[in-house]
Each structure stands twice: as C-alpha cells, then as structure tokens.
Design an enzyme around this catalytic site. Structure first.
Site, PDB file in Angstrom:
ATOM      1  N   TRP A 131       1.084 -41.267-134.697  1.00 50.98           N
ATOM      2  CA  TRP A 131       0.692 -39.930-134.237  1.00 50.98           C
ATOM      3  C   TRP A 131       0.489 -39.021-135.454  1.00 50.98           C
ATOM      4  O   TRP A 131       1.305 -39.054-136.388  1.00 50.98           O
ATOM      5  CB  TRP A 131       1.797 -39.386-133.312  1.00 50.98           C
ATOM      6  N   ASP A 212      10.864 -42.324-130.551  1.00 51.68           N
ATOM      7  CA  ASP A 212      10.022 -41.275-129.991  1.00 51.68           C
ATOM      8  C   ASP A 212       9.618 -41.777-128.604  1.00 51.68           C
ATOM      9  O   ASP A 212       8.828 -42.710-128.470  1.00 51.68           O
ATOM     10  CB  ASP A 212       8.788 -41.063-130.883  1.00 51.68           C
ATOM     11  N   LYS A 247       4.321 -35.615-120.818  1.00 50.27           N
ATOM     12  CA  LYS A 247       3.373 -36.504-120.149  1.00 50.27           C
ATOM     13  C   LYS A 247       3.917 -37.009-118.829  1.00 50.27           C
ATOM     14  O   LYS A 247       3.221 -36.988-117.822  1.00 50.27           O
ATOM     15  CB  LYS A 247       3.029 -37.689-121.051  1.00 50.27           C
TER      16      LYS A 247
HETATM   17  C1  LMR Z   1      -1.565 -36.226-128.657  1.00 48.35           C
HETATM   18  O1  LMR Z   1      -1.228 -37.089-129.469  1.00 48.35           O
HETATM   19  O2  LMR Z   1      -2.750 -36.044-128.361  1.00 48.35           O
HETATM   20  C2  LMR Z   1      -0.518 -35.390-127.999  1.00 48.35           C
HETATM   21  O3  LMR Z   1       0.742 -35.846-128.329  1.00 48.35           O
HETATM   22  C3  LMR Z   1      -0.729 -33.948-128.210  1.00 48.35           C
HETATM   23  C4  LMR Z   1      -0.273 -33.448-129.533  1.00 48.35           C
HETATM   24  O4  LMR Z   1       0.601 -32.583-129.558  1.00 48.35           O
HETATM   25  O5  LMR Z   1      -0.770 -33.899-130.566  1.00 48.35           O
END
Ligand code: LMR
Length: 396
Positions: A131, A212, A247
């Site tokens: 992420w 996470d 989510k």
């Molecule tokens: C994403 O990865 O799109 C989500 O977790 C939103 C974010 O906060 O980045």
C-alpha cells in the site's frame, strides 16, 4: 530586507497519488470514465452504499443515544470487545489481548508505529509492492524500513522464498508488517503452508509481527481471511494487529479502527495500551465515536449482525464474480492474469508501465494509480470484457 515568510523553508509535498486520483477522476467531464483507483467497494450500480446494518444501527443510535460527551483516548470499550470477538474469535489464538480504538486503519498503523518506536524497535520489514502509505507511516516515526520482494507482477505469483529468506536474515527484535488477507495492491493470498512457514521463522528469529487487517470478510470469508493471522499469533505468542472497519463495514469516512496487542503478560499489554493512549492524547486526544458506536450496535445485536454478515457475503460474492470475468478477459492479453480469479479482495496489480497508465487515463478515461493496481469492484460484471479490451493493448 525581506524576512522570509513562515513555512517558506519547508519542502514542497506531493499529494498522495491515490487521493490525487480521486480528485482527477471527479474533475474528468467524460461520461464513460471508469474509476479503478481508490479502494472503495462499489455495487453493481457503481455506488458505495451505506450498508443496511449501518443504517439500522444509525437509526438505533439516533433513538437511544443520550450524550455526545467525551469517551477517553482508549475509545469505546464495548466496541473494542465486540470487534475483537468478531475479528479474532473467542480463543484469539490462545493469547491475552488488549486494544485501543483509533481513527481508522491508518490511525491504527500510525499508533502501532509510534509504539514500535517507543519500544526501541530498530527496523520494520515490509514486502513490496505494498500500500502506498505503508513505508511512509513507519519512516515518519524514525523506524528503518527494510523491504523484500513479495510479488512478481509479470508472473502474478507470490515470492514466498524471497520473503522467508529475508525474515530468516532479519535481526531479532525487528518488526515485520504482514497483511492479513486481500493483499493491497496485489490481491495475492497465502496458503496455509505459507503462513505456517512464516510463523515458524518469525518465532524462531524473535521478530514481532504487525498485521494490517483491513479487508476481513471480502476475501474467502471472515474466518478464513483471519486464519493465517490467528495461526501466527498462536505460534509466535506476541503480535500487534491494526484493524480497519472502513471496508468491511463500509465506514470509510467515519474513521473507525483499532489496534490490539497480543501476548501472555497482561501487565505488559496494559503498559503497551497505556502508551498508545498517552500518544493518542497528545495527538488527537480521543478517537471519533460515531463509527465505533455503529460497529458496536451491529455486532452486539444478533439481528443487525446477521444483516451485516449477509451483506458482507453479497459483497464477497460480487467481487468473486468480477474476478472470474476479469481473469478470462485480461488473461487473453497476459495469460498469468488468469490468476485474478484466485486472488482475493478488491485489488489486483496489472503488469502495465506507468506511462501507459497515464495514456490510458488520457485516451480512454480509465483511472488507476501509476502502479497499475486496479480495484476490481470498480467494474460492473457486464463491463469487464470491454474494460479489458481497452486496457489490454497497454499491458506490458
Ligand atoms: C486504498 O488503498 O485505495 C485505500 O486504502 C484508500 C487509502 O487510504 O489509500
């Protein structure tokens, strides 16, 4: 002589690429534009609805809530108990736990990072790709971030051996970030054997796992999605878990989450939570109450909980249907993308160069971050083939 303006010496910051994409999509006037960007669940009509159970809980709260007085830095104990039972089950890996409510999953990760830094942890290991915000969160508290390759985008395969070798060589006391399920950005799942191997190396090497857990219930099922994490907690004994309700309860903007600490000594867990609470107090004082009150009102009431379980299952089924269609459609252009069917959650990662992502956006109004991550829930099942036709020629 001119005195420099306040803040003039600061470094210019780039906006977060995912959040920037939301704004770019909103500003695009084309009617056929498609948003495969930010990770929010969308239904067949393209909406991100308020879940039925959430509506029912809000109605209940509107009728019964009598005060908006402060709740304290640890948040709502009823929420923390109910969420822990839902996420970790009654046994929670046979370990003791203690938790604190946080502003969303990002707040949970940041608080966990602060605790790692306070605990004099030197380094956290993170598999890539990951992420966009992960590395920055841990770097922001001064931790060293070590990386290893987790996923081969071209082959659409987890690089489990690289992961195990890296964890084998990590220094005792280091932390390791693991995603519980529905990996962001790859959708790649781990087998039971993979989880057992990871748990064994973490235990034998004295590492601290930080999970996470942001998508539980959107992959194989609520219990199945947590099984690997529970196994690690059982084997390793100590762990931290950042839980997001964004989510699985569709509560994105309500910023609802928690951090839980696991171990065998209640006194040290309490000390950990005390430090988290004290950090919360100096950062934002206390977490927002509304989302947590909704989650507690759902999980503590059997009929509202059932409505939520059913809707979460509907979401999971829709995602699996899109994945089935996407595997066929994208697999024609890049055979390994047939793996999209066995991947889980909202994301898959396409082998597509960033310049092609930008060209695709300009020429076809199809939005995804430069990494090539797609939110499969951004497509309607009947549109998958035509979306793939448009993306296909841009793939590497
Ligand atoms: C994403 O990865 O799109 C989500 O977790 C939103 C974010 O906060 O980045």
């Amino acid at each position: 002589m001119n005195t420099p303006a306040f803040f003039d010496s600061l470094t210019e910051q780039k906006p977060d690429p995912l959040l920037e994409l939301i704004a770019k999509f909103a500003a695009d006037p084309r009617s056929g534009k498609i948003d495969l960007g930010v990770g929010v669940y969308r239904d067949e009509t393209g909406r991100t609805p308020v879940m039925r159970a959430v509506k029912a809980a809000e109605h209940y709260l509107w009728e019964t809530q009598e005060s908006k007085s402060y709740i304290g830095p640890e948040g709502d104990p009823a929420f923390l108990r109910a969420l822990a039972l839902e996420v970790f089950g009654e046994r929670h890996g046979g370990r003791l736990l203690a938790g604190i409510q946080t502003p969303g999953g990002t707040g949970a990760l940041r608080l966990a990072a602060e605790l790692l830094a306070l605990d004099n942890r030197r380094k956290i290991w993170i598999g890539t790709p990951t992420w966009v915000n992960h590395q920055a969160i841990f770097a922001a508290v001064g931790l060293q971030v070590g990386t290893y390759r987790f996923f081969d985008i071209d082959k659409q395969a987890v690089l489990i051996d690289e992961m195990l070798t890296t964890l084998q060589d990590a220094a005792p006391g280091d932390a390791v970030l693991l995603q519980t399920s529905c990996h962001n950005p790859t959708g790649a799942g781990l087998s039971q054997q993979n989880w057992r191997d990871i748990a064994a190396i973490i235990a034998s090497n004295g590492l601290l796992p930080l999970f996470d857990n942001a998508y539980q219930g959107l992959g194989r099922g609520p219990i199945e999605d947590a099984a690997g994490m529970i196994g690690v907690i059982e084997t390793v004994g100590e762990a931290m878990v950042a839980v997001s309700c964004s989510k699985s309860f569709s509560l994105y903007r309500e910023r609802t989450g928690a951090v839980y600490l696991f171990g065998d000594q209640q006194a040290s867990l309490n000390k950990g939570v005390g430090n988290l609470a004290s950090h919360a107090r100096t950062s934002y004082s206390m977490p927002p109450a509304h989302g947590a009150a909704i989650v507690a009102a759902i999980l503590q009431n059997p009929s509202r909980r059932q409505v939520w379980v059913d809707e979460l299952r509907e979401m999971r089924i829709r995602i699996a249907e899109i994945r089935g269609a996407a595997a066929k459609a994208f697999g024609q252009f890049h055979p390994e993308l047939a793996n999209i069917a066995s991947q889980e959650g909202m994301f898959s990662l396409l082998p597509i160069p960033p310049e092609n992502v930008r060209q695709l956006r300009a020429e076809h109004g199809i939005y995804m971050p430069d990494s090539g991550r797609i939110n499969v829930a951004g497509m309607r099942v009947e549109d998958v083939a035509s979306v793939a036709e448009r993306i296909g020629p841009y793939l590497a």
